[in-house]
Design a protein around this motif. Structure first.
Motif, PDB file in Angstrom:
ATOM      1  N   GLN A  69     -67.881 -16.828   8.816  1.00  0.00           N
ATOM      2  CA  GLN A  69     -68.164 -17.611   7.733  1.00  0.00           C
ATOM      3  C   GLN A  69     -68.850 -16.729   6.857  1.00  0.00           C
ATOM      4  O   GLN A  69     -68.579 -16.725   5.729  1.00  0.00           O
ATOM      5  N   LEU A  70     -69.692 -15.829   7.329  1.00  0.00           N
ATOM      6  CA  LEU A  70     -70.451 -14.822   6.624  1.00  0.00           C
ATOM      7  C   LEU A  70     -69.475 -13.804   6.168  1.00  0.00           C
ATOM      8  O   LEU A  70     -69.429 -13.419   4.846  1.00  0.00           O
ATOM      9  N   ILE A 112     -77.050  -5.284  11.441  1.00  0.00           N
ATOM     10  CA  ILE A 112     -76.695  -6.812  11.712  1.00  0.00           C
ATOM     11  C   ILE A 112     -76.385  -6.792  13.205  1.00  0.00           C
ATOM     12  O   ILE A 112     -75.275  -6.399  13.644  1.00  0.00           O
ATOM     13  N   GLY A 163     -82.919 -14.100  10.641  1.00  0.00           N
ATOM     14  CA  GLY A 163     -82.355 -14.648  11.708  1.00  0.00           C
ATOM     15  C   GLY A 163     -81.600 -15.774  11.894  1.00  0.00           C
ATOM     16  O   GLY A 163     -82.082 -16.617  11.045  1.00  0.00           O
ATOM     17  N   ILE A 164     -80.508 -15.856  12.369  1.00  0.00           N
ATOM     18  CA  ILE A 164     -79.777 -17.426  12.614  1.00  0.00           C
ATOM     19  C   ILE A 164     -79.460 -17.442  14.036  1.00  0.00           C
ATOM     20  O   ILE A 164     -78.797 -16.707  14.832  1.00  0.00           O
ATOM     21  N   VAL A 165     -80.118 -18.629  14.377  1.00  0.00           N
ATOM     22  CA  VAL A 165     -79.918 -19.010  15.530  1.00  0.00           C
ATOM     23  C   VAL A 165     -78.516 -19.882  15.717  1.00  0.00           C
ATOM     24  O   VAL A 165     -78.488 -20.982  15.137  1.00  0.00           O
ATOM     25  N   GLY A 166     -77.562 -19.369  16.216  1.00  0.00           N
ATOM     26  CA  GLY A 166     -76.542 -19.816  16.237  1.00  0.00           C
ATOM     27  C   GLY A 166     -75.204 -19.182  16.882  1.00  0.00           C
ATOM     28  O   GLY A 166     -75.542 -17.930  17.410  1.00  0.00           O
ATOM     29  N   ASP A 167     -74.005 -19.778  16.914  1.00  0.00           N
ATOM     30  CA  ASP A 167     -73.059 -19.214  17.739  1.00  0.00           C
ATOM     31  C   ASP A 167     -72.320 -18.253  16.633  1.00  0.00           C
ATOM     32  O   ASP A 167     -71.739 -18.586  15.616  1.00  0.00           O
ATOM     33  N   GLN A 212     -68.940 -18.962  14.794  1.00  0.00           N
ATOM     34  CA  GLN A 212     -69.222 -19.790  13.765  1.00  0.00           C
ATOM     35  C   GLN A 212     -69.641 -19.025  12.652  1.00  0.00           C
ATOM     36  O   GLN A 212     -68.983 -18.938  11.614  1.00  0.00           O
ATOM     37  N   VAL A 213     -70.665 -18.332  12.960  1.00  0.00           N
ATOM     38  CA  VAL A 213     -71.444 -17.717  11.930  1.00  0.00           C
ATOM     39  C   VAL A 213     -70.787 -16.493  11.297  1.00  0.00           C
ATOM     40  O   VAL A 213     -70.753 -16.253  10.031  1.00  0.00           O
ATOM     41  N   VAL A 266     -77.785 -12.521  15.000  1.00  0.00           N
ATOM     42  CA  VAL A 266     -77.158 -13.743  15.018  1.00  0.00           C
ATOM     43  C   VAL A 266     -77.260 -14.129  16.577  1.00  0.00           C
ATOM     44  O   VAL A 266     -76.591 -12.825  17.008  1.00  0.00           O
TER      45      VAL A 266
END
Ligand SMILES: Cc1cc2nc3c(=O)[nH]c(=O)nc-3n(C[C@H](O)[C@H](O)[C@H](O)COP(=O)(O)OP(=O)(O)OC[C@H]3O[C@@H](n4cnc5c(N)ncnc54)[C@H](O)[C@@H]3O)c2cc1C
Ligand SMILES: Cc1cc2nc3c(=O)[nH]c(=O)nc-3n(C[C@H](O)[C@H](O)[C@H](O)COP(=O)(O)OP(=O)(O)OC[C@H]3O[C@@H](n4cnc5c(N)ncnc54)[C@H](O)[C@@H]3O)c2cc1C
Lengths: 261, 320
Positions: free
Chosen positions: B310-311, B261, B299-303, B306-307, B284
Motif C-alpha cells: 500500500q505504501l 524503513i 511505526g505501524i503495527v501491522g502485517d 498489507q502495509v 512495520v
C-alpha cells in the motif's frame, strides 16, 4: 609435522546487557557480565576444523584481559581447543589497539605458531583492525575476513567477500587469518567437552614474562585518548499507529510530512 | 596550511562517495592531498580537484590488484613520507581500516576507526565515534604521532570546493611483505542498479517477517519507489533470502541514512548496531512489543504484506 594454531579470543561485556564507560572512560566491566566474544567462537570453530583436517595439530587459545577473561578461555577449551594462554597484568588496563596488539604479538611469538586465527572484530571495540596489526607485527601474511578457509600443503587459502568483489586468497604458512560469521556456525560445547576443559592447562603470563614494559601499554601507554563519552539521549517517543487498513497510506503521509516524498 | 592525506577509494577511476565526504572533513583540518592507487588512479584527479584536493598523488602497479592490502600500505607510507601530513584520513571500509591500521603502526601513530565526525582541535583533530551499538557517543583523539583516522560513510556532506588538484606520480617501492597474500581470483559483485547500501540516503530493509526469498520483491518494490537501497537482517540473510552483502548490523554493513524503513525486523541489538544512527527510523511490524518500536519516529503495527505494498502504491502515485 605438527600444525601449531593460536586462536586469539576476546573477553567482552555481554552486548545484551547495559554496557557503560567507567569514570576513566575505559570499559566499565563491573556492571555487566562478560563472555567470549561471539564472533571469536567462529574463529575457534574454524581452528577446530582446520586441526581436524591436519595430520597432527595443536590449538592454543590466547586472551589478553582481566582475571575473569579465563571464562572466555574455558569456553574455547570446552569447544575443543587443547590449551590456553592468559595474559593478565594490572598495567594492561585501558590499553588501546596498539598496546593490545603488541602484547598479543609477544605472546604469540612466545607460544610458537604456524597459523594465527582471529575473529573478524570484537563485539565491544568493533574496530576490526587487530588482525591486520598482528600480521604487521609478526611479519606474516594477513589473510583476513574469510568466509571460507582451508589449510593444505603449507598454504592457507580462503574467500574474502568484499564491498565490490569476492576474492580468493592464498598465502604460505606461517600466516594470520581472520574469519567472519559467514564461515560456518560454531559448535556448542558438549558436556564431555566442558568436563575435559577443566583439566586442560591454562598458562598465565604477565608483562614481565613477555619482556614488556608497563609503560608501553595501558591507559598511560595508549596512543589514543578518549576525552568524553556521553550516553546517546533516548529517542523521543515516536508515533505508533495500528494498521486498520490504511497503515500504508498513513505512513506515506508521514513520509510526505518529512519531505521524503 | 598543513596538509592532510586522504586515501581515495575508487573503482577503476570512479571515486566512491565516502572519499568525497572525507575531503569535506579534511578541509576542516588543512589542505587535502589525495592518494589514488591502482588502475584508473589518474582518472580520479578531476573530481578530487572539484572537491578540494590541492594535489593528487597517483601510483599504479600490478601489485595493488594481485596482492592483498600490504602494497597499498607501502604506497600510503610513501605518500606519508613525501608529504609529512598533519593527519591521514581513510574511508572506513573493511580494507580501508586494515590499510590505515598498518600504516599507523609503521609510522608510530595511534588510530581511531569509524569516526562519524571530525573537527580541528587544539591538540589535533577530534573524532566523534559511536560505541556500544550507538548507545554512546565519544570524542577521542590520537595522542601520539600523526593522527590516522578512518571515517564512516555519510559522516559529512559532499561539498564542491575548487582546488588545483595537481597530479603527481608517487614513487613506491614494495617491501618484502607486499606479496605475502596472493589474490588468486576476483569476482566483481554484480550491480543491482540500486544505490550502494552504505551510501544511500534511504534504506528499506526486510527481516524474518518477510518470510521467504520469493517475497523480497515487496521490499525491493518499495525501495525502488523511493530510490532506496535494500537491506536485510541477519535472520533473512542466514535463511538465504537475500545476499550477505546486503546485511545491516554489527557483522554486516553499518548504515546511517536520512531514512531507514525496517520491515518485519524485531530490532535485536546486533541489528540496531548497524542502523541506530539513521536520522529518521520507520518500522512495520505486526508485534506491538517488538523492540524496534523503541527506536522509531513512526511505526505501524501491522502485517507488512498489507502495509508495504500500500505504501509503495502511495509513493508511486504521489511521485508520478
Ligand atoms: C567502545 C570502544 C572503542 C574503542 N576505540 C578505540 C580506538 O579508536 N582506537 C584504539 O586504539 N583503541 C580503541 N579501543 C580499544 C580496543 O578496542 C582494544 O584495545 C582492543 O582489544 C582491540 O580492538 P578491538 O577489540 O576493537 O579488536 P578488533 O580489531 O575488533 O578484534 C578483532 C579480533 O582480534 C582479537 N582480539 C582483540 N582483542 C583481543 C584480546 N584482548 N585478546 C585476544 N584477542 C583479541 C580477536 O580475535 C578479535 O575477534 C576501543 C575500545 C572500546 C571498548
Ligand atoms: C555475534 C552476532 C552478530 C550478529 N550480527 C547481526 C547483524 O549484523 N545484523 C542483524 O540483523 N542481526 C545480527 N545478529 C542476529 C540478531 O541477534 C537477530 O537474531 C536478528 O537481527 C533477527 O533478525 P529479524 O529481526 O529479521 O528476525 P526476528 O527477530 O525473528 O524478528 C522478525 C520480526 O518480524 C515480525 N513479523 C513476522 N511476520 C510479520 C509480518 N507478516 N508483518 C510484519 N512483521 C512481521 C515479527 O513480529 C518479529 O518482530 C547477530 C547475532 C550475533 C550473536
Amino acid at each position: 609435522m605438527s600444525l601449531r594454531i593460536v586462536v586469539c579470543v576476546k573477553y567482552v561485556p555481554d552486548a545484551t546487557g547495559d554496557r557503560h564507560f567507567a569514570d576513566d572512560l575505559t570499559l566499565d566491566r563491573d556492571d555487566v557480565d562478560g563472555l567470549l566474544s561471539e564472533l571469536d567462537e567462529y574463529a575457534v570453530e574454524q581452528a577446530l576444523q582446520i586441526a581436524g583436517e591436519a595430520d597432527d595439530a595443536e590449538i592454543t587459545v590466547l586472551t589478553v584481559g582481566p582475571e575473569d577473561a579465563k571464562d572466555a578461555l574455558r569456553k574455547a577449551l570446552s569447544m575443543g581447543a587443547d590449551k590456553a594462554v592468559h595474559v593478565e597484568d594490572d598495567d594492561l588496563h585501558g590499553s588501546d589497539v596498539m598496546g593490545t596488539s603488541l602484547v598479543l604479538a609477544k605472546a604469540i611469538e612466545k607460544t610458537g605458531y604456524d597459523l594465527v586465527v582471529c575473529g573478524m572484530a570484537s563485539t565491544d571495540g568493533t574496530m576490526g583492525v587487530l588482525p591486520a596489526l598482528l600480521a604487521e607485527r609478526l611479519g606474516v601474511p594477513q589473510v583476513t575476513l574469510l568466509s571460507e578457509v582451508s589449510v593444505e600443503g603449507g598454504k592457507v587459502s580462503g574467500r574474502r567477500d568484499g564491498d565490490t568483489a569476492s576474492e580468493q586468497l592464498e598465502a604460505s604458512l606461517p600466516a594470520l587469518v581472520s574469519v567472519t560469521d559467514q564461515s560456518g556456525e560454531a559448535r556448542y560445547p558438549s558436556f564431555k567437552g566442558i568436563m575435559a576443559a577443566k583439566k586442560k592447562p591454562v598458562e598465565s603470563l604477565d608483562l614481565e614474562d613477555l619482556g614488556l614494559d608497563g609503560d608501553a601499554v595501558g591507559l598511560e601507554g595508549a596512543w589514543t585518548k578518549v576525552d568524553s563519552a556521553a550516553q546517546r539521549p533516548a529517542r523521543t517517543a515516536g508515533t505508533i499507529v495500528k494498521d486498520e487498513g490504511e497503515g500504508g497510506k498513513q505512513l506515506a503521509e508521514f513520509l510526505v510530512s518529512q519531505k521524503f516524498i | 596550511m598543513a596538509e592532510v592525506l586522504v586515501y581515495v577509494d575508487h573503482v577503476d577511476g570512479a571515486v566512491r562517495k565516502p572519499t568525497l565526504e572525507l575531503l569535506t572533513l579534511a578541509r576542516r583540518i588543512g589542505d587535502p592531498v589525495a592518494v589514488a592507487l591502482g588502475s584508473g588512479a589518474q582518472d580520479t584527479a578531476a573530481v578530487l580537484a572539484e572537491h578540494g584536493a590541492v594535489k593528487v598523488l597517483t601510483a599504479d602497479a600490478p601489485e595493488f590488484a594481485d596482492y592483498l592490502v600490504v602494497p597499498k600500505v607501502d604506497a600510503l607510507q610513501a605518500a606519508y613520507d613525501a608529504v609529512s601530513p598533519a593527519a591521514v584520513l581513510v574511508p572506513s571500509s573493511a580494507e580501508g581500516k586494515e590499510i590505515a591500521a598498518r600504516l599507523a603502526l609503521r609510522i608510530g601513530s595511534g588510530i581511531i576507526t569509524d569516526a562519524t565526525d571530525l573537527e580541528a582541535g587544539d591538540e589535533g583533530p577530534v573524532a566523534t565515534q559511536s560505541a556500544f551499538a550507538a548507545s554512546f557517543t565519544t570524542k577521542s583523539r590520537v595522542s601520539k604521532g600523526t593522527p590516522v583516522i578512518t571515517v564512516k560513510p555519510n559522516s559529512a556532506p559532499v561539498e564542491s570546493a575548487a582546488a588545483a588538484g595537481t597530479v603527481e606520480a608517487l614513487t613506491v617501492s614494495f617491501g618484502a611483505s607486499a606479496t605475502g597474500t596472493k589474490v588468486v581470483s576476483r569476482t566483481p559483485r554484480e550491480s543491482t542498479g540500486r544505490p550502494e547500501l552504505t551510501e544511500a540516503a534511504i534504506v528499506v530493509s526486510g527481516g524474518r517477517g518477510v518470510n521467504g526469498a520469493e517475497n523480497f520483491h515487496i521490499i525491493e518494490a518499495l525501495a525502488d519507489s523511493l530510490g532506496a537501497a535494500v537491506g536485510a537482517s541477519r535472520a533473512a540473510v542466514d535463511a538465504g533470502w537475500y545476499p550477505h552483502s546486503n546485511q545491516v548490523g554489527q557483522t554486516g554493513k553499518s548504515v546511517s541514512p536520512q531514512l531507514y524503513i525496517a520491515n518485519g525486523i524485531s530490532g535485536a541489538i546486533q541489528h540496531r548496531a548497524g542502523m541506530q544512527t539513521s536520522k529518521t527510523i520507520v518500522a512495520v511490524n505486526k508485534d506491538a512489543e517488538a523492540p524496534i518500536f523503541d527506536l522509531v519516529d513512526y511505526g505501524i503495527v501491522g502485517d507488512l504484506f498489507q502495509v508495504v505494498p500500500q505504501l509503495t502504491e502511495e509513493v508511486t502515485s504521489r511521485k508520478g
